[in-house]
Motif scaffolding. Structure first.
Motif, PDB file in Angstrom:
ATOM      1  N   SER A  88      -4.372  42.825 -17.578  1.00  0.00           N
ATOM      2  CA  SER A  88      -5.269  42.713 -16.433  1.00  0.00           C
ATOM      3  C   SER A  88      -5.751  41.268 -16.330  1.00  0.00           C
ATOM      4  N   PRO A  89      -6.252  40.849 -15.167  1.00  0.00           N
ATOM      5  CA  PRO A  89      -6.771  39.482 -15.061  1.00  0.00           C
ATOM      6  C   PRO A  89      -7.870  39.188 -16.081  1.00  0.00           C
ATOM      7  N   ASP A  90      -8.748  40.160 -16.348  1.00  0.00           N
ATOM      8  CA  ASP A  90      -9.809  39.915 -17.324  1.00  0.00           C
ATOM      9  C   ASP A  90      -9.254  39.791 -18.736  1.00  0.00           C
ATOM     10  N   GLU A  91      -8.245  40.590 -19.061  1.00  0.00           N
ATOM     11  CA  GLU A  91      -7.619  40.475 -20.382  1.00  0.00           C
ATOM     12  C   GLU A  91      -6.917  39.124 -20.520  1.00  0.00           C
ATOM     13  N   ALA A  92      -6.249  38.703 -19.458  1.00  0.00           N
ATOM     14  CA  ALA A  92      -5.588  37.398 -19.483  1.00  0.00           C
ATOM     15  C   ALA A  92      -6.612  36.283 -19.637  1.00  0.00           C
ATOM     16  N   ARG A  93      -7.728  36.414 -18.941  1.00  0.00           N
ATOM     17  CA  ARG A  93      -8.800  35.419 -19.073  1.00  0.00           C
ATOM     18  C   ARG A  93      -9.240  35.291 -20.527  1.00  0.00           C
ATOM     19  N   GLU A  94      -9.427  36.419 -21.201  1.00  0.00           N
ATOM     20  CA  GLU A  94      -9.885  36.389 -22.584  1.00  0.00           C
ATOM     21  C   GLU A  94      -8.869  35.689 -23.486  1.00  0.00           C
ATOM     22  N   ILE A  95      -7.592  35.952 -23.281  1.00  0.00           N
ATOM     23  CA  ILE A  95      -6.553  35.309 -24.086  1.00  0.00           C
ATOM     24  C   ILE A  95      -6.565  33.799 -23.854  1.00  0.00           C
ATOM     25  N   ARG A  98      -6.500  25.778 -12.618  1.00  0.00           N
ATOM     26  CA  ARG A  98      -6.284  27.034 -11.921  1.00  0.00           C
ATOM     27  C   ARG A  98      -4.971  26.941 -11.155  1.00  0.00           C
ATOM     28  N   PRO A  99      -4.382  28.082 -10.770  1.00  0.00           N
ATOM     29  CA  PRO A  99      -3.068  28.048 -10.120  1.00  0.00           C
ATOM     30  C   PRO A  99      -3.055  27.201  -8.851  1.00  0.00           C
ATOM     31  N   HIS A 100      -1.926  26.525  -8.627  1.00  0.00           N
ATOM     32  CA  HIS A 100      -1.763  25.724  -7.418  1.00  0.00           C
ATOM     33  C   HIS A 100      -1.017  26.504  -6.338  1.00  0.00           C
ATOM     34  N   TYR A 101      -0.824  27.795  -6.578  1.00  0.00           N
ATOM     35  CA  TYR A 101      -0.099  28.665  -5.652  1.00  0.00           C
ATOM     36  C   TYR A 101      -0.987  29.872  -5.335  1.00  0.00           C
ATOM     37  N   GLU A 102      -0.582  30.654  -4.355  1.00  0.00           N
ATOM     38  CA  GLU A 102      -1.406  31.779  -3.912  1.00  0.00           C
ATOM     39  C   GLU A 102      -1.431  32.882  -4.955  1.00  0.00           C
ATOM     40  N   VAL A 103      -2.631  33.378  -5.258  1.00  0.00           N
ATOM     41  CA  VAL A 103      -2.803  34.481  -6.206  1.00  0.00           C
ATOM     42  C   VAL A 103      -3.834  35.455  -5.639  1.00  0.00           C
ATOM     43  N   SER A 104      -3.973  36.595  -6.289  1.00  0.00           N
ATOM     44  CA  SER A 104      -4.972  37.576  -5.867  1.00  0.00           C
ATOM     45  C   SER A 104      -6.374  37.056  -6.141  1.00  0.00           C
ATOM     46  N   ASP A 105      -7.345  37.660  -5.489  1.00  0.00           N
ATOM     47  CA  ASP A 105      -8.736  37.262  -5.720  1.00  0.00           C
ATOM     48  C   ASP A 105      -9.132  37.440  -7.180  1.00  0.00           C
ATOM     49  N   ALA A 106      -8.662  38.517  -7.807  1.00  0.00           N
ATOM     50  CA  ALA A 106      -9.013  38.779  -9.202  1.00  0.00           C
ATOM     51  C   ALA A 106      -8.450  37.706 -10.124  1.00  0.00           C
ATOM     52  N   VAL A 107      -7.213  37.286  -9.878  1.00  0.00           N
ATOM     53  CA  VAL A 107      -6.599  36.230 -10.693  1.00  0.00           C
ATOM     54  C   VAL A 107      -7.291  34.896 -10.432  1.00  0.00           C
ATOM     55  N   ALA A 127     -10.637  34.965 -12.250  1.00  0.00           N
ATOM     56  CA  ALA A 127     -10.421  34.831 -13.693  1.00  0.00           C
ATOM     57  C   ALA A 127     -10.034  33.404 -14.055  1.00  0.00           C
ATOM     58  N   SER A 128      -9.228  32.771 -13.227  1.00  0.00           N
ATOM     59  CA  SER A 128      -8.793  31.398 -13.478  1.00  0.00           C
ATOM     60  C   SER A 128      -9.967  30.434 -13.411  1.00  0.00           C
ATOM     61  N   ASN A 129     -10.829  30.618 -12.424  1.00  0.00           N
ATOM     62  CA  ASN A 129     -12.021  29.776 -12.340  1.00  0.00           C
ATOM     63  C   ASN A 129     -12.929  29.980 -13.554  1.00  0.00           C
ATOM     64  N   ALA A 130     -12.991  31.213 -14.052  1.00  0.00           N
ATOM     65  CA  ALA A 130     -13.799  31.476 -15.253  1.00  0.00           C
ATOM     66  C   ALA A 130     -13.217  30.759 -16.464  1.00  0.00           C
ATOM     67  N   VAL A 131     -11.894  30.728 -16.572  1.00  0.00           N
ATOM     68  CA  VAL A 131     -11.247  29.991 -17.666  1.00  0.00           C
ATOM     69  C   VAL A 131     -11.583  28.505 -17.564  1.00  0.00           C
ATOM     70  N   MET A 132     -11.484  27.955 -16.372  1.00  0.00           N
ATOM     71  CA  MET A 132     -11.757  26.533 -16.182  1.00  0.00           C
ATOM     72  C   MET A 132     -13.217  26.211 -16.517  1.00  0.00           C
ATOM     73  N   ARG A 133     -14.128  27.039 -16.068  1.00  0.00           N
ATOM     74  CA  ARG A 133     -15.543  26.780 -16.335  1.00  0.00           C
ATOM     75  C   ARG A 133     -15.852  26.929 -17.834  1.00  0.00           C
ATOM     76  N   HIS A 134     -15.140  27.822 -18.504  1.00  0.00           N
ATOM     77  CA  HIS A 134     -15.269  27.946 -19.953  1.00  0.00           C
ATOM     78  C   HIS A 134     -14.841  26.643 -20.633  1.00  0.00           C
ATOM     79  N   THR A 135     -13.782  26.032 -20.118  1.00  0.00           N
ATOM     80  CA  THR A 135     -13.323  24.749 -20.663  1.00  0.00           C
ATOM     81  C   THR A 135     -14.371  23.675 -20.461  1.00  0.00           C
ATOM     82  N   PHE A 136     -15.020  23.676 -19.314  1.00  0.00           N
ATOM     83  CA  PHE A 136     -16.081  22.695 -19.060  1.00  0.00           C
ATOM     84  C   PHE A 136     -17.236  22.851 -20.063  1.00  0.00           C
ATOM     85  N   GLU A 137     -17.507  24.067 -20.475  1.00  0.00           N
ATOM     86  CA  GLU A 137     -18.553  24.259 -21.481  1.00  0.00           C
ATOM     87  C   GLU A 137     -18.184  23.547 -22.780  1.00  0.00           C
TER      88      GLU A 137
END
Length: 283
Positions: A100-107, A131-140, A143-153
């Motif tokens: 799932s997008p949330d599981e992928a985010r955690e990994i 974050r992806p440079h191509y079209e993805v679902s809202d959930a992906v 999740a991608s923005n959450a990964v990026m913001r985690h990196t900023f932390e």
């Protein structure tokens, strides 16, 4: 050849000594006057590494550190590693492996936690996310923005730069705002594969003449890169390892001395805290 006191930094490229050119590409760069490299780990799946947890990224990071050490030996300056998780991994995890997008985010966040340990220990210079440079679902996308913001932390805690792989844009002010909210300095957010103009992060400009001329004329901090992928199956996908030193020579011949100093001395020091002059050992 370039002048003896001109550092030449490629801010973003990949090396794959096990499957393609590796150090041969570094030697091509050095032969034309290249002195410094920021080597970003290749996407994990390109190194036959299928990840299910953050710890699974360790072989990718360790192999990157090994090739960076070899690259430094081949340069009159040195190389530094940039470690992280390619944002395209989320599509591989969700679309091909059933997470799932949330599981992928955690990994992916786990992989960035591990990369941050290398930065904290002084073994890596910066982090890579995006974050992806191509079209993805809202959930992906979320999740991608959450990964990026985690990196900023991590970037805020470690006071290190974060290189971003994102969609093409000349305005990523919101992303720089997120980084600042996490405690980062805005200028330490670096947009890789950038155009010659960018609002928000520091642009790492693809070394095509029109982009570089625009960056040079603008006069704002910028870096130069090739995004060389060291992949025999994609020889023309991006620019070759000789490109940055050739473009530096072209900029100097065109009278853009200030832009060369900006991209290869001043901005690397401002963004990463590295001194390309002091680490240059030329006869």
């Amino acid at each position: 050849m370039l002048e003896a006191d001109t550092p030449v930094l490629d801010n973003h490229l990949h090396l794959d000594p096990d499957n393609h050119r590796g150090i041969d590409a570094v030697e091509d760069f050095a032969h034309l006057g290249g002195t410094h490299l920021l080597v970003v780990n290749k996407p994990s799946w390109h190194l036959d590494c299928e990840v299910d947890s953050g710890e699974d990224f360790r072989p990718v990071f360790e192999r990157t550190l090994e090739i960076v050490a070899e690259a430094s030996d081949a340069l009159e300056g040195r190389a530094w590693p940039v470690l992280g998780v390619h944002p395209g991994l989320i599509s591989r995890l969700v679309d091909e492996r059933g997470y799932s997008p949330d599981e992928a985010r955690e990994i992916m966040q786990g992989g960035l936690d591990l990369a941050a340990e290398y930065v904290a220990d002084g073994d890596a210079l910066a982090l890579k996310s995006g974050r992806p440079h191509y079209e993805v679902s809202d959930a992906v996308w979320d999740a991608s923005n959450a990964v990026m913001r985690h990196t900023f932390e991590h970037g805020g805690d470690l006071e290190c730069a974060v290189q971003l792989h994102t969609e093409a844009s000349e305005d990523l002010t919101e992303v720089a705002d997120w980084a600042e909210d996490a405690g980062m300095a805005r200028h330490q957010v670096v947009k890789h594969y950038a155009e010659g103009r960018l609002e928000g992060p520091t642009p790492s400009v693809m070394s095509e003449k029109d982009r570089l001329e625009r960056a040079a004329e603008r006069g704002e901090p910028f870096l130069m890169e090739t995004d060389y992928v060291d992949d025999p199956g994609r020889p023309g996908a991006v620019l070759g390892p000789k490109t940055v030193p050739r473009r530096v020579r072209w900029l100097l011949e065109a009278g853009y001395d200030d832009a060369v100093r900006n991209a290869h001395v001043e901005t690397p020091k401002r963004v990463y805290g590295i001194d390309t002059k002091a680490t240059l050992e030329r006869p």
